[in-house]
Design a protein around this motif. Sequence first.
Motif, mmCIF file in Angstrom:
data_model
loop_
_atom_site.group_PDB
_atom_site.id
_atom_site.type_symbol
_atom_site.label_atom_id
_atom_site.label_comp_id
_atom_site.label_asym_id
_atom_site.label_seq_id
_atom_site.Cartn_x
_atom_site.Cartn_y
_atom_site.Cartn_z
ATOM 1 N N TYR A 107 3.874 4.880 -2.790
ATOM 2 C CA TYR A 107 2.469 4.504 -2.765
ATOM 3 C C TYR A 107 2.142 3.559 -3.908
ATOM 4 C CZ TYR A 107 2.020 8.482 0.387
ATOM 5 O OH TYR A 107 2.160 9.353 1.437
ATOM 6 N N ALA A 108 1.206 2.682 -3.658
ATOM 7 C CA ALA A 108 0.631 1.904 -4.743
ATOM 8 C C ALA A 108 -0.186 2.845 -5.609
ATOM 9 C CB ALA A 108 -0.254 0.792 -4.176
ATOM 10 N N ASP A 109 -0.237 2.555 -6.892
ATOM 11 C CA ASP A 109 -0.980 3.420 -7.797
ATOM 12 C C ASP A 109 -2.451 3.543 -7.386
ATOM 13 O OD1 ASP A 109 0.777 2.370 -10.826
ATOM 14 O OD2 ASP A 109 1.272 3.873 -9.307
ATOM 15 N N SER A 110 -2.982 2.482 -6.827
ATOM 16 C CA SER A 110 -4.405 2.453 -6.471
ATOM 17 C C SER A 110 -4.761 3.399 -5.322
ATOM 18 C CB SER A 110 -4.826 1.035 -6.110
ATOM 19 O OG SER A 110 -4.065 0.561 -5.017
ATOM 20 N N VAL A 111 -3.763 3.833 -4.551
ATOM 21 C CA VAL A 111 -4.045 4.700 -3.406
ATOM 22 C C VAL A 111 -3.394 6.067 -3.524
ATOM 23 C CG1 VAL A 111 -4.215 2.650 -1.955
ATOM 24 C CG2 VAL A 111 -2.091 3.986 -1.950
ATOM 25 N N LYS A 112 -2.595 6.250 -4.542
ATOM 26 C CA LYS A 112 -1.874 7.510 -4.708
ATOM 27 C C LYS A 112 -2.866 8.671 -4.807
ATOM 28 C CE LYS A 112 1.740 6.824 -7.047
ATOM 29 N NZ LYS A 112 2.679 6.565 -8.151
ATOM 30 N N SER A 133 14.177 0.291 -4.670
ATOM 31 C CA SER A 133 13.647 -0.636 -5.681
ATOM 32 C C SER A 133 12.968 -1.852 -5.050
ATOM 33 C CB SER A 133 14.764 -1.088 -6.611
ATOM 34 O OG SER A 133 15.782 -1.743 -5.880
ATOM 35 N N ALA A 134 13.217 -2.102 -3.791
ATOM 36 C CA ALA A 134 12.633 -3.273 -3.111
ATOM 37 C C ALA A 134 11.584 -2.893 -2.098
ATOM 38 C CB ALA A 134 13.737 -4.073 -2.433
ATOM 39 N N ILE A 135 11.206 -1.660 -2.058
ATOM 40 C CA ILE A 135 10.335 -1.157 -0.992
ATOM 41 C C ILE A 135 8.955 -1.804 -1.021
ATOM 42 C CG2 ILE A 135 9.246 0.813 -2.161
ATOM 43 C CD1 ILE A 135 10.942 0.972 1.289
ATOM 44 N N ARG A 136 8.529 -2.302 -2.170
ATOM 45 C CA ARG A 136 7.209 -2.894 -2.310
ATOM 46 C C ARG A 136 7.213 -4.410 -2.107
ATOM 47 N NH1 ARG A 136 7.743 1.405 -5.610
ATOM 48 N NH2 ARG A 136 5.995 2.853 -5.819
ATOM 49 N N THR A 137 8.336 -4.975 -1.776
ATOM 50 C CA THR A 137 8.494 -6.421 -1.678
ATOM 51 C C THR A 137 8.217 -6.902 -0.264
ATOM 52 O OG1 THR A 137 10.179 -6.319 -3.399
ATOM 53 C CG2 THR A 137 10.060 -8.337 -2.093
ATOM 54 N N THR A 138 7.229 -7.756 -0.130
ATOM 55 C CA THR A 138 6.794 -8.237 1.176
ATOM 56 C C THR A 138 7.938 -8.891 1.954
ATOM 57 O OG1 THR A 138 4.633 -8.671 0.203
ATOM 58 C CG2 THR A 138 5.098 -9.675 2.331
ATOM 59 N N SER A 139 8.729 -9.699 1.274
ATOM 60 C CA SER A 139 9.763 -10.484 1.942
ATOM 61 C C SER A 139 10.913 -9.637 2.495
ATOM 62 C CB SER A 139 10.321 -11.533 0.993
ATOM 63 O OG SER A 139 10.911 -10.915 -0.130
ATOM 64 N N MET A 140 10.960 -8.364 2.135
ATOM 65 C CA MET A 140 12.050 -7.511 2.614
ATOM 66 C C MET A 140 11.808 -7.020 4.042
ATOM 67 S SD MET A 140 14.189 -7.558 0.209
ATOM 68 C CE MET A 140 15.303 -6.329 0.859
ATOM 69 N N VAL A 179 0.843 -1.199 0.000
ATOM 70 C CA VAL A 179 0.000 0.000 0.000
ATOM 71 C C VAL A 179 0.877 1.248 0.000
ATOM 72 C CG1 VAL A 179 -1.716 1.335 1.265
ATOM 73 C CG2 VAL A 179 -1.879 -1.168 1.198
ATOM 74 N N SER A 180 1.758 1.333 0.990
ATOM 75 C CA SER A 180 2.566 2.538 1.122
ATOM 76 C C SER A 180 3.752 2.262 2.024
ATOM 77 C CB SER A 180 1.727 3.670 1.701
ATOM 78 O OG SER A 180 2.477 4.876 1.808
ATOM 79 N N ALA A 181 4.809 3.043 1.850
ATOM 80 C CA ALA A 181 5.989 2.907 2.695
ATOM 81 C C ALA A 181 6.677 4.254 2.844
ATOM 82 C CB ALA A 181 6.963 1.883 2.111
ATOM 83 N N ILE A 182 7.420 4.349 3.918
ATOM 84 C CA ILE A 182 8.242 5.532 4.151
ATOM 85 C C ILE A 182 9.592 5.084 4.673
ATOM 86 C CG2 ILE A 182 7.192 5.849 6.454
ATOM 87 C CD1 ILE A 182 7.598 8.907 6.006
ATOM 88 N N ARG A 183 10.640 5.478 3.979
ATOM 89 C CA ARG A 183 11.979 5.096 4.379
ATOM 90 C C ARG A 183 12.485 6.032 5.473
ATOM 91 N NH1 ARG A 183 15.763 5.209 -0.159
ATOM 92 N NH2 ARG A 183 17.056 3.769 1.049
ATOM 93 N N TYR A 184 13.608 5.653 6.079
ATOM 94 C CA TYR A 184 14.174 6.465 7.149
ATOM 95 C C TYR A 184 14.593 7.838 6.620
ATOM 96 C CZ TYR A 184 18.750 5.165 5.278
ATOM 97 O OH TYR A 184 19.830 4.983 4.470
ATOM 98 N N THR A 185 14.795 7.922 5.316
ATOM 99 C CA THR A 185 15.164 9.201 4.704
ATOM 100 C C THR A 185 13.973 10.143 4.613
ATOM 101 O OG1 THR A 185 14.667 8.305 2.533
ATOM 102 C CG2 THR A 185 16.934 8.112 3.306
ATOM 103 N N GLY A 186 12.777 9.594 4.788
ATOM 104 C CA GLY A 186 11.559 10.391 4.637
ATOM 105 C C GLY A 186 10.894 10.214 3.288
ATOM 106 N N SER A 187 11.551 9.507 2.379
ATOM 107 C CA SER A 187 10.958 9.252 1.067
ATOM 108 C C SER A 187 9.724 8.379 1.215
ATOM 109 C CB SER A 187 11.971 8.551 0.156
ATOM 110 O OG SER A 187 13.108 9.357 -0.043
ATOM 111 N N THR A 188 8.697 8.717 0.464
ATOM 112 C CA THR A 188 7.440 7.974 0.540
ATOM 113 C C THR A 188 7.122 7.290 -0.772
ATOM 114 O OG1 THR A 188 6.191 9.963 -0.017
ATOM 115 C CG2 THR A 188 6.491 9.476 2.320
#
Length: 124
Positions: free
Chosen positions: A58-63, A103-110, A47-56
């Motif tokens: 989003y999935a296209d469906s919720v953007k 590039s891996a932010i959307r990957t569940t296994s990460m 759905v969405s993520a935010i890295r420690y850098t503050g970068s966000t």
Amino acid sequence: VQLQASGGGLVQAGDSLRLSCATSGRTFGSYAMAWFRQAPGKEREFVSAIRYTGSTYYADSVKGRFTISRDNAKNTVNLQMNSLKPEDTAVYYCAVGQRIIASAIRTTSMYDYWGQGTLVTVSS
């Protein structure tokens, strides 16, 4: 380490909800924090993520409708969900992972740690 998601509920299409995820057990300042969801009969999806850098991210469906934020001092991550649609109905999970590249932010296994999920139901 514990992640506790809250804020889910039953709402009508067009309404808003704010999900929160409280973490404990360690400091997640250098971690990526994210929300995934799983609808009945479907796979868990990003759905969405935010890295420690503050970068966000989003999935296209919720953007444009959802906004993720984090409070590093409180080790919490929030998801403001506006203009909810019936297709947003799912169990929402918060997750954290260490040093996840963009590039891996959307990957569940990460993701290393997961909350128990909170149910969001949007009626039409």
